[in-house]
Write a protein that holds these residues in place. Sequence first.
Motif, PDB file in Angstrom:
ATOM      1  N   SER A 137       0.865  -1.170   0.000  1.00 12.48           N
ATOM      2  CA  SER A 137       0.000   0.000   0.000  1.00 12.48           C
ATOM      3  C   SER A 137       0.902   1.221   0.000  1.00 12.48           C
ATOM      4  CB  SER A 137      -0.914  -0.010   1.232  1.00 12.48           C
ATOM      5  OG  SER A 137      -1.700   1.158   1.288  1.00 12.48           O
ATOM      6  N   GLY A 138       1.020   1.870  -1.157  1.00  7.31           N
ATOM      7  CA  GLY A 138       1.958   2.967  -1.313  1.00  7.31           C
ATOM      8  C   GLY A 138       1.279   4.318  -1.300  1.00  7.31           C
ATOM      9  N   MET A 139       2.015   5.315  -0.841  1.00  9.29           N
ATOM     10  CA  MET A 139       1.517   6.690  -0.801  1.00  9.29           C
ATOM     11  C   MET A 139       2.519   7.603  -1.505  1.00  9.29           C
ATOM     12  SD  MET A 139       0.431   9.031   2.491  1.00  9.29           S
ATOM     13  CE  MET A 139       2.015   8.732   3.292  1.00  9.29           C
ATOM     14  N   THR A 140       2.009   8.513  -2.331  1.00  5.71           N
ATOM     15  CA  THR A 140       2.854   9.454  -3.058  1.00  5.71           C
ATOM     16  C   THR A 140       2.308  10.867  -2.889  1.00  5.71           C
ATOM     17  OG1 THR A 140       1.598   9.315  -5.130  1.00  5.71           O
ATOM     18  CG2 THR A 140       3.339   7.681  -4.783  1.00  5.71           C
ATOM     19  N   ASP A 141       3.136  11.834  -3.226  1.00  9.39           N
ATOM     20  CA  ASP A 141       2.650  13.212  -3.234  1.00  9.39           C
ATOM     21  C   ASP A 141       1.943  13.487  -4.555  1.00  9.39           C
ATOM     22  OD1 ASP A 141       4.718  13.454  -5.089  1.00  9.39           O
ATOM     23  OD2 ASP A 141       5.312  15.430  -4.358  1.00  9.39           O
ATOM     24  N   PRO A 160      -8.202  -1.728   4.805  1.00  7.45           N
ATOM     25  CA  PRO A 160      -7.605  -1.771   6.148  1.00  7.45           C
ATOM     26  C   PRO A 160      -6.156  -1.283   6.194  1.00  7.45           C
ATOM     27  CG  PRO A 160      -8.744  -3.827   5.647  1.00  7.45           C
ATOM     28  CD  PRO A 160      -8.649  -3.069   4.374  1.00  7.45           C
ATOM     29  N   LEU A 161      -5.502  -1.229   5.053  1.00 12.91           N
ATOM     30  CA  LEU A 161      -4.108  -0.780   5.026  1.00 12.91           C
ATOM     31  C   LEU A 161      -3.987   0.733   4.899  1.00 12.91           C
ATOM     32  CD1 LEU A 161      -2.673  -3.466   2.561  1.00 12.91           C
ATOM     33  CD2 LEU A 161      -2.658  -3.518   5.062  1.00 12.91           C
ATOM     34  N   LEU A 162      -5.131   1.431   4.757  1.00 14.82           N
ATOM     35  CA  LEU A 162      -5.076   2.884   4.556  1.00 14.82           C
ATOM     36  C   LEU A 162      -4.537   3.605   5.788  1.00 14.82           C
ATOM     37  CD1 LEU A 162      -5.687   5.372   2.849  1.00 14.82           C
ATOM     38  CD2 LEU A 162      -8.040   5.302   3.712  1.00 14.82           C
ATOM     39  N   ALA A 163      -5.022   3.219   6.978  1.00 19.22           N
ATOM     40  CA  ALA A 163      -4.603   3.906   8.205  1.00 19.22           C
ATOM     41  C   ALA A 163      -3.096   3.817   8.440  1.00 19.22           C
ATOM     42  CB  ALA A 163      -5.383   3.361   9.405  1.00 19.22           C
ATOM     43  N   ARG A 168       2.464   7.307   7.666  1.00 14.01           N
ATOM     44  CA  ARG A 168       3.772   7.704   7.146  1.00 14.01           C
ATOM     45  C   ARG A 168       3.877   9.219   6.975  1.00 14.01           C
ATOM     46  NH1 ARG A 168       3.744   3.261   8.546  1.00 14.01           N
ATOM     47  NH2 ARG A 168       4.749   1.431   7.647  1.00 14.01           N
ATOM     48  N   LEU A 169       2.740   9.915   6.988  1.00 19.82           N
ATOM     49  CA  LEU A 169       2.763  11.375   6.900  1.00 19.82           C
ATOM     50  C   LEU A 169       3.392  12.011   8.131  1.00 19.82           C
ATOM     51  CD1 LEU A 169      -0.753  12.145   5.377  1.00 19.82           C
ATOM     52  CD2 LEU A 169       1.443  12.439   4.244  1.00 19.82           C
ATOM     53  N   ASP A 170       3.410  11.290   9.255  1.00 17.85           N
ATOM     54  CA  ASP A 170       3.977  11.839  10.482  1.00 17.85           C
ATOM     55  C   ASP A 170       5.467  12.118  10.343  1.00 17.85           C
ATOM     56  OD1 ASP A 170       1.468  11.613  11.588  1.00 17.85           O
ATOM     57  OD2 ASP A 170       1.876   9.670  12.538  1.00 17.85           O
ATOM     58  N   PRO A 174       6.497  19.697   8.933  1.00 17.47           N
ATOM     59  CA  PRO A 174       5.121  20.188   9.035  1.00 17.47           C
ATOM     60  C   PRO A 174       4.303  19.895   7.778  1.00 17.47           C
ATOM     61  CG  PRO A 174       6.586  21.997   8.560  1.00 17.47           C
ATOM     62  CD  PRO A 174       7.464  20.789   8.744  1.00 17.47           C
ATOM     63  N   LEU A 175       3.016  19.620   7.973  1.00 13.52           N
ATOM     64  CA  LEU A 175       2.120  19.287   6.882  1.00 13.52           C
ATOM     65  C   LEU A 175       1.228  20.476   6.556  1.00 13.52           C
ATOM     66  CD1 LEU A 175       1.007  15.719   8.088  1.00 13.52           C
ATOM     67  CD2 LEU A 175       2.700  16.262   6.324  1.00 13.52           C
TER      68      LEU A 175
END
Length: 280
Positions: A137-141, A160-163, A168-170, A174-175
């Motif tokens: 489950s990958g996340m990109t900008d 279920p893998l979204l949370a 990983r954003l932590d 700063p966001l």
Amino acid sequence: MPVLPSWLTEPLWGQFAALLPERSTYAPTHPLGCHRVRISDRIVFDKMLQLLGFGCSYQAIADTTCSATTIRNRRDEWIRLGIFAKLKQIALEPYDPIVGLLLDQTAVDGSITKAPGGGEPAGRSPVDRGKQGLKRSGMTDGYGIPLGRVLAGANRHDSPLLAPTLDRLDDLRPLPDDITVHLDAGYDSDKTRTLLDERGLHGRIAHRGEKAPTQASQRWHVERTHASQNAFHRLARCYERRATVINAFFDLADTIITVRSLIPRAWTTHRCEDRPRRTP
């Protein structure tokens, strides 16, 4: 552009070498001090790049300069020191001020690949006749720069893998105050919307049963990143059995993808005196 351009190997090794601890050529604890010279880290690092790109076995890549056992031992040593994770983080740090991470438009999606050897995160693949497979489950900008991943069995659902993926954003604070997460129809549920609301995130989710062309949202960026990762044969057909080793190869691949994108995009905005005339 090649998976690993030739102009990227030297700067990649330079930064990797800066993270390695200093080691003597001979072990100081040896009673005679006359045993064999320690294999150079540069040789092992080149072998790791070849393993990542070609996807072959350790025995196939070993030669007179370095044995398969040495590659595995040095790989495990670097994993214990966190070198691969640090290398990926160092690649993201200059990318943000130079080009800018588009964290306000993130995308999350899952990708299933083969895992013939099974292993810790593997499971029965629903798209490969029940054979062993690996899901990430990958996340990109908003441009497709890999920000993190979660490994699971191929039989796990994306939702279920979204949370844990959004966790990983932590590491990127700063966001921005307003973040939109682009998701496909597999995440179309009230549970997903509740999860996003609890985290203060906006969701743009494709609806089930409705045609959602790739151009309709920003999800295609994460799809492109999955394709870029699968271009490394070590990741497209994973024979590694330990999750820590798989994550190490993913961190190395993500570093290459990030720097490979950084240099051409910064070519016309950041000049230097000895910059070559040709764009890489």
